[in-house]
Design an enzyme around this catalytic site. Structure first.
Site, PDB file in Angstrom:
ATOM      1  N   GLN A 127      38.074  38.585  34.132  1.00 23.14           N
ATOM      2  CA  GLN A 127      38.336  39.475  33.012  1.00 23.14           C
ATOM      3  C   GLN A 127      38.536  40.886  33.554  1.00 23.14           C
ATOM      4  O   GLN A 127      38.194  41.187  34.693  1.00 23.14           O
ATOM      5  CB  GLN A 127      37.169  39.454  32.022  1.00 23.14           C
ATOM      6  CG  GLN A 127      36.975  38.103  31.338  1.00 23.14           C
ATOM      7  CD  GLN A 127      35.767  38.111  30.407  1.00 23.14           C
ATOM      8  OE1 GLN A 127      34.816  38.837  30.613  1.00 23.14           O
ATOM      9  NE2 GLN A 127      35.835  37.289  29.385  1.00 23.14           N
TER      10      GLN A 127
ATOM     11  N   LYS B 117      29.531  41.643  35.839  1.00 23.37           N
ATOM     12  CA  LYS B 117      28.361  40.762  35.831  1.00 23.37           C
ATOM     13  C   LYS B 117      27.984  40.488  34.380  1.00 23.37           C
ATOM     14  O   LYS B 117      28.379  41.203  33.474  1.00 23.37           O
ATOM     15  CB  LYS B 117      27.175  41.419  36.542  1.00 23.37           C
ATOM     16  CG  LYS B 117      27.423  41.774  37.998  1.00 23.37           C
ATOM     17  CD  LYS B 117      27.377  40.542  38.877  1.00 23.37           C
ATOM     18  CE  LYS B 117      27.556  40.902  40.344  1.00 23.37           C
ATOM     19  NZ  LYS B 117      27.502  39.726  41.208  1.00 23.37           N
TER      20      LYS B 117
ATOM     21  N   VAL C 289      32.389  43.605  32.246  1.00 24.75           N
ATOM     22  CA  VAL C 289      32.887  42.325  31.750  1.00 24.75           C
ATOM     23  C   VAL C 289      32.028  41.219  32.336  1.00 24.75           C
ATOM     24  O   VAL C 289      31.350  41.408  33.349  1.00 24.75           O
ATOM     25  CB  VAL C 289      34.375  42.098  32.115  1.00 24.75           C
ATOM     26  CG1 VAL C 289      35.264  43.020  31.298  1.00 24.75           C
ATOM     27  CG2 VAL C 289      34.604  42.286  33.600  1.00 24.75           C
ATOM     28  N   SER C 290      32.066  40.056  31.688  1.00 27.02           N
ATOM     29  CA  SER C 290      31.153  38.981  32.062  1.00 27.02           C
ATOM     30  C   SER C 290      31.583  38.198  33.295  1.00 27.02           C
ATOM     31  O   SER C 290      30.743  37.689  34.027  1.00 27.02           O
ATOM     32  CB  SER C 290      30.991  38.012  30.882  1.00 27.02           C
ATOM     33  OG  SER C 290      30.476  38.692  29.765  1.00 27.02           O
ATOM     34  N   THR C 291      32.860  38.081  33.526  1.00 26.35           N
ATOM     35  CA  THR C 291      33.336  37.287  34.664  1.00 26.35           C
ATOM     36  C   THR C 291      34.382  38.070  35.451  1.00 26.35           C
ATOM     37  O   THR C 291      35.001  39.012  34.954  1.00 26.35           O
ATOM     38  CB  THR C 291      33.960  35.961  34.197  1.00 26.35           C
ATOM     39  OG1 THR C 291      35.069  36.243  33.330  1.00 26.35           O
ATOM     40  CG2 THR C 291      32.942  35.117  33.446  1.00 26.35           C
TER      41      THR C 291
END
Length: 212
Positions: free
Chosen positions: A17, A45, A12-14
């Site tokens: 999440q 990341k 996941v990006s953040t």
């Protein structure tokens, strides 16, 4: 029950999440196929961030022969670019490791999936060729406008001075030596300054001698 070992990669990006949806859908798919021996690698990341520790660990383990299949939820969770994707898929192919992207319906364990690998590779080559062509066109266009590429030519001060002593103008010197008028002017100015300093030093030496 299949003994095939599977690496599951989720990302996941953040940090706020979670990967539950990805993990649930992938593990459900694997169990339906009877693939119950899997290990999950999870990163939080961005896809463009090269510091993905679990991704690197998964790649190392795959290279060590620990896994026979790598599965991801979507391609954008796995690769940072088309080139990056192709490089990894080619490496997996050489290692005999299959690759599955669940939501993109890409399954390299099937004939259709292997065909998709060739199609993706062709698109990657097409993209690379386009970039090369744009670079060549850009260079050609810049050269047509007088832009020069490569290392700047060094100025041979002795040649500049010799030609100047022959009475050539700065423009003529620049043209003959293939350098800019600015370089010619700078060289002559520096030489003139050196001569002035030498003269001053000579005068100072004479004065000192006379005083002694």
């Amino acid at each position: 029950m299949s003994s095939t070992k599977v690496a599951v990669y989720v990302r996941v990006s953040t940090s706020d999440q979670n990967t539950e949806i990805q993990k649930n859908e992938i593990t459900t798919y694997l169990k339906v196929r009877g693939l119950n021996q899997f290990e999950i690698f999870e990163d939080k990341k961005t896809g463009t961030n090269t510091d993905r520790p679990k991704f690197k660990e998964m790649i190392r383990s795959t290279r060590d022969g620990k896994f026979e299949i790598v599965i991801v939820w979507k391609l954008d969770r796995f690769a940072r670019s088309l080139k990056d994707l192709i490089n990894h898929l080619n490496e997996f192919s050489e290692l005999g490791v299959q690759f599955i992207s669940l939501k993109d319906q890409i399954d390299m364990t099937t004939s259709a999936g292997k065909l998709m690998l060739h199609i993706i590779g062709a698109f990657g080559q097409f993209e690379a060729d386009l970039i090369k062509e744009r670079v060549r066109s850009g260079i050609a266009n810049a050269r047509s406008k007088g832009t020069k590429f490569g290392r700047p030519r060094t100025t041979d001060a002795s040649k500049v001075i010799a030609l100047r002593n022959q009475g050539l103008s700065m423009g003529a010197i620049a043209k003959q030596l293939g350098i800019s008028k600015t370089s010619v002017h700078k060289t002559l100015s520096e030489k003139s300054l050196e001569n002035s300093v030498d003269n001053i030093e000579s005068i100072g030496s004479v004065d000192s001698f006379e005083k002694e």
